[in-house]
Design an enzyme around this catalytic site. Structure first.
Site, PDB file in Angstrom:
ATOM      1  N   GLY A 141      35.600  56.473  38.486  1.00 43.83           N
ATOM      2  CA  GLY A 141      35.143  57.927  39.600  1.00 43.83           C
ATOM      3  C   GLY A 141      37.021  58.336  40.153  1.00 43.83           C
ATOM      4  O   GLY A 141      37.598  59.646  40.153  1.00 43.83           O
ATOM      5  N   ALA A 174      21.317  30.015  32.344  1.00 44.95           N
ATOM      6  CA  ALA A 174      20.421  30.376  33.594  1.00 44.95           C
ATOM      7  C   ALA A 174      19.134  30.619  32.202  1.00 44.95           C
ATOM      8  O   ALA A 174      19.303  31.163  31.530  1.00 44.95           O
ATOM      9  CB  ALA A 174      21.078  31.845  34.100  1.00 44.95           C
ATOM     10  N   GLU A 201      22.257  43.695  40.477  1.00 40.57           N
ATOM     11  CA  GLU A 201      22.136  44.669  41.431  1.00 40.57           C
ATOM     12  C   GLU A 201      20.675  46.184  41.403  1.00 40.57           C
ATOM     13  O   GLU A 201      20.131  46.563  41.910  1.00 40.57           O
ATOM     14  CB  GLU A 201      23.253  44.609  42.208  1.00 40.57           C
ATOM     15  CG  GLU A 201      24.274  45.615  41.848  1.00 40.57           C
ATOM     16  CD  GLU A 201      25.419  45.931  43.429  1.00 40.57           C
ATOM     17  OE1 GLU A 201      25.496  45.914  43.597  1.00 40.57           O
ATOM     18  OE2 GLU A 201      26.243  46.297  42.385  1.00 40.57           O
ATOM     19  N   ARG A 212      57.892  47.973  37.197  1.00 44.55           N
ATOM     20  CA  ARG A 212      58.977  47.250  37.156  1.00 44.55           C
ATOM     21  C   ARG A 212      59.574  47.991  35.720  1.00 44.55           C
ATOM     22  O   ARG A 212      60.593  47.949  35.351  1.00 44.55           O
ATOM     23  CB  ARG A 212      58.787  45.660  37.002  1.00 44.55           C
ATOM     24  CG  ARG A 212      58.744  44.806  38.500  1.00 44.55           C
ATOM     25  CD  ARG A 212      59.430  43.462  38.740  1.00 44.55           C
ATOM     26  NE  ARG A 212      59.239  43.113  40.086  1.00 44.55           N
ATOM     27  CZ  ARG A 212      59.089  41.577  40.290  1.00 44.55           C
ATOM     28  NH1 ARG A 212      59.434  40.890  39.562  1.00 44.55           N
ATOM     29  NH2 ARG A 212      59.415  41.349  41.658  1.00 44.55           N
ATOM     30  N   GLY A 214      36.800  51.325  43.989  1.00 42.76           N
ATOM     31  CA  GLY A 214      36.411  49.584  44.727  1.00 42.76           C
ATOM     32  C   GLY A 214      37.691  49.024  43.750  1.00 42.76           C
ATOM     33  O   GLY A 214      38.527  49.129  42.506  1.00 42.76           O
ATOM     34  N   GLN A 244      32.785  38.411  44.916  1.00 41.48           N
ATOM     35  CA  GLN A 244      33.113  38.546  43.660  1.00 41.48           C
ATOM     36  C   GLN A 244      34.102  39.141  42.838  1.00 41.48           C
ATOM     37  O   GLN A 244      34.546  39.302  42.261  1.00 41.48           O
ATOM     38  CB  GLN A 244      31.751  39.178  43.194  1.00 41.48           C
ATOM     39  CG  GLN A 244      30.616  38.612  42.159  1.00 41.48           C
ATOM     40  CD  GLN A 244      29.243  39.219  42.315  1.00 41.48           C
ATOM     41  OE1 GLN A 244      29.054  39.384  40.797  1.00 41.48           O
ATOM     42  NE2 GLN A 244      28.820  39.655  43.878  1.00 41.48           N
ATOM     43  N   VAL A 251      53.242  48.560  36.001  1.00 33.44           N
ATOM     44  CA  VAL A 251      53.918  50.082  36.525  1.00 33.44           C
ATOM     45  C   VAL A 251      55.526  49.723  37.303  1.00 33.44           C
ATOM     46  O   VAL A 251      56.119  50.402  36.825  1.00 33.44           O
ATOM     47  CB  VAL A 251      52.990  50.638  36.656  1.00 33.44           C
ATOM     48  CG1 VAL A 251      53.504  52.114  37.064  1.00 33.44           C
ATOM     49  CG2 VAL A 251      51.429  50.501  36.368  1.00 33.44           C
ATOM     50  N   ILE A 304      35.412  45.912  38.546  1.00 35.51           N
ATOM     51  CA  ILE A 304      35.065  44.264  37.950  1.00 35.51           C
ATOM     52  C   ILE A 304      33.244  44.832  37.321  1.00 35.51           C
ATOM     53  O   ILE A 304      32.691  43.738  36.657  1.00 35.51           O
ATOM     54  CB  ILE A 304      34.617  43.449  38.804  1.00 35.51           C
ATOM     55  CG1 ILE A 304      33.204  43.814  39.771  1.00 35.51           C
ATOM     56  CG2 ILE A 304      35.867  43.195  40.189  1.00 35.51           C
ATOM     57  CD1 ILE A 304      32.974  42.840  41.009  1.00 35.51           C
ATOM     58  N   ASP A 305      33.565  45.772  37.265  1.00 35.65           N
ATOM     59  CA  ASP A 305      31.382  45.971  36.966  1.00 35.65           C
ATOM     60  C   ASP A 305      31.812  45.859  35.203  1.00 35.65           C
ATOM     61  O   ASP A 305      30.097  45.785  34.087  1.00 35.65           O
ATOM     62  CB  ASP A 305      30.875  47.612  37.165  1.00 35.65           C
ATOM     63  CG  ASP A 305      31.011  47.359  38.389  1.00 35.65           C
ATOM     64  OD1 ASP A 305      30.742  46.386  38.866  1.00 35.65           O
ATOM     65  OD2 ASP A 305      31.052  49.185  39.233  1.00 35.65           O
TER      66      ASP A 305
HETATM   67  O1  F6P Z   1      31.844  49.228  41.361  1.00 39.96           O
HETATM   68  C1  F6P Z   1      32.517  47.756  41.913  1.00 39.96           C
HETATM   69  C2  F6P Z   1      30.771  47.848  43.513  1.00 39.96           C
HETATM   70  O2  F6P Z   1      31.769  46.059  43.316  1.00 39.96           O
HETATM   71  C3  F6P Z   1      30.321  47.255  42.247  1.00 39.96           C
HETATM   72  O3  F6P Z   1      29.897  46.721  41.512  1.00 39.96           O
HETATM   73  C4  F6P Z   1      28.838  47.425  43.994  1.00 39.96           C
HETATM   74  O4  F6P Z   1      27.668  47.934  43.644  1.00 39.96           O
HETATM   75  C5  F6P Z   1      29.821  48.567  44.666  1.00 39.96           C
HETATM   76  O5  F6P Z   1      31.277  48.694  44.243  1.00 39.96           O
HETATM   77  C6  F6P Z   1      29.914  47.916  46.195  1.00 39.96           C
HETATM   78  O6  F6P Z   1      30.877  48.704  46.637  1.00 39.96           O
HETATM   79  P1  F6P Z   1      31.158  48.641  48.187  1.00 39.96           P
HETATM   80  O7  F6P Z   1      32.678  48.211  48.674  1.00 39.96           O
HETATM   81  O8  F6P Z   1      31.174  50.182  48.488  1.00 39.96           O
HETATM   82  O9  F6P Z   1      29.900  48.904  48.989  1.00 39.96           O
END
Ligand code: F6P
Length: 321
Positions: free
Chosen positions: A104, A186, A222, A25, A11, A253, A23, A126-127
């Protein structure tokens, strides 16, 4: 090492572009040739290579996404795929690789390093779910996007006396949810790492209403067991005073201009990755440890869940009054 390849995989995350630029430069400054590999491991398997000069990475510092594009490849996970990739690297004269991506992608990098390809990984997701680094590239930008969205939802929630269930990304990690929950005030945060019974969520909503709050924001990661839509339905049935709405923030996001923090982190990671390769380090990731960037063996990083701070969870609860 004369020629290095650079690629983004998995992702995308905001900050990948500044990382690639650094990288390229830093490589050129050290007398190396730099080859961009397009479409992640897919491109490695299909030899989608292009030489990158300083000008090729001009004007990308401020852009989200990755100009080399990215993909998730099943074929690369197989031994045949990996052999093909190594053959393509050898044919193109690429002596070493810098791979920007998440778990991955780093697992793939570790497999190549084990087969003799010098590899340095850069954590980009981003996770913020990667072990061995305080922060990954893209987290700060995603967090800013979430905060901006929740600020806006709060305006409309207060105007209508509503409870909003806001679903954030993060796969199995609740980092974005808990951080966003704390800094947007929140009323409740629900994450995969800590079990939250439905009754606790209902009590938070009930108490917020009784205390006279005009809105109620519940941030739901999620990956949490209690999903935002189901939660909303159950809360609606309880008639706790607030109308209920769900907002799934989704892929918004993942986009947008990288923040100053992400640009700097990505730049530091990129420069260090080249430095690590030149000093003979392989099978490592650039990790942020406090204020330092350190090499962390990929074997200690991949498939290892990062723990979520319980202190932050407590903070979120304590301050939601
Ligand atoms: O790993 C980044 C991420 O955005 C996760 O937060 C999310 O579960 C997943 O990728 C979404 O994957 P895709 O872009 O394949 O829908």
């Amino acid at each position: 090492i004369h020629t290095i390849g650079v690629m983004t995989s998995g992702g995308d995350s905001p900050g990948m572009n500044p990382g690639i630029r650094a990288v390229v430069r830093a490589g050129l400054a050290n007398g190396l040739r730099v080859i961009g590999i397009e479409d992640g491991y897919e491109g490695l398997l299909n030899a989608r290579f292009k030489e990158l000069g300083a000008r090729d990475v001009g004007g990308i510092l401020q852009r989200g996404g990755t100009f080399l594009r990215t993909a998730r490849s099943m074929e690369f996970k197989t031994p045949e795929g990996q052999r093909k990739a190594i053959r393509n690297l050898n044919n193109a004269g690429i002596d070493a690789l810098v791979i920007l991506g998440g778990d991955g992608s780093l697992t793939g990098g570790m497999a190549l390093a084990a087969q003799g390809v010098p590899v340095v990984g850069i954590p980009a997701s981003i996770d913020n779910d990667i072990f061995g680094t305080d922060m990954c590239i893209g987290v700060d930008t995603a967090l800013n996007t979430i905060v901006d969205a929740i600020n806006k939802l709060r305006d409309t929630a207060s105007s209508h006396n509503r409870a909003f269930l806001v679903e954030t990304m993060g796969r199995h990690c609740g980092y974005l949810a808990v951080q966003a929950g704390i800094i947007t005030g929140a009323e409740m945060v629900v994450v995969p790492e800590f079990e939250t019974p439905f009754e606790e969520v209902a009590t938070a909503v009930d108490e917020a209403y009784k205390r006279g709050k005009l809105h109620c924001i519940i941030v739901v990661a999620e990956g949490a067991k209690l999903n935002a839509t189901e939660l909303a339905q159950k809360l609606e049935e309880m008639k706790l005073g607030f109308d209920t709405r769900v907002t799934v923030l989704g892929h918004v996001q993942r986009g947008g201009k990288p923040t100053a923090f992400d640009r700097f982190l990505a730049t530091r990671f990129g420069v260090k990755a080249v430095e690590f390769l030149l000093s003979g380090q392989t099978g490592v990731m650039t990790g942020l440890d406090g204020r330092e960037i350190v090499p962390v063996p990929l074997s200690q990083v991949v498939s290892r869940p990062r723990t979520l701070s319980e202190e932050y969870m407590k903070m979120a609860r304590m301050l939601a009054r």
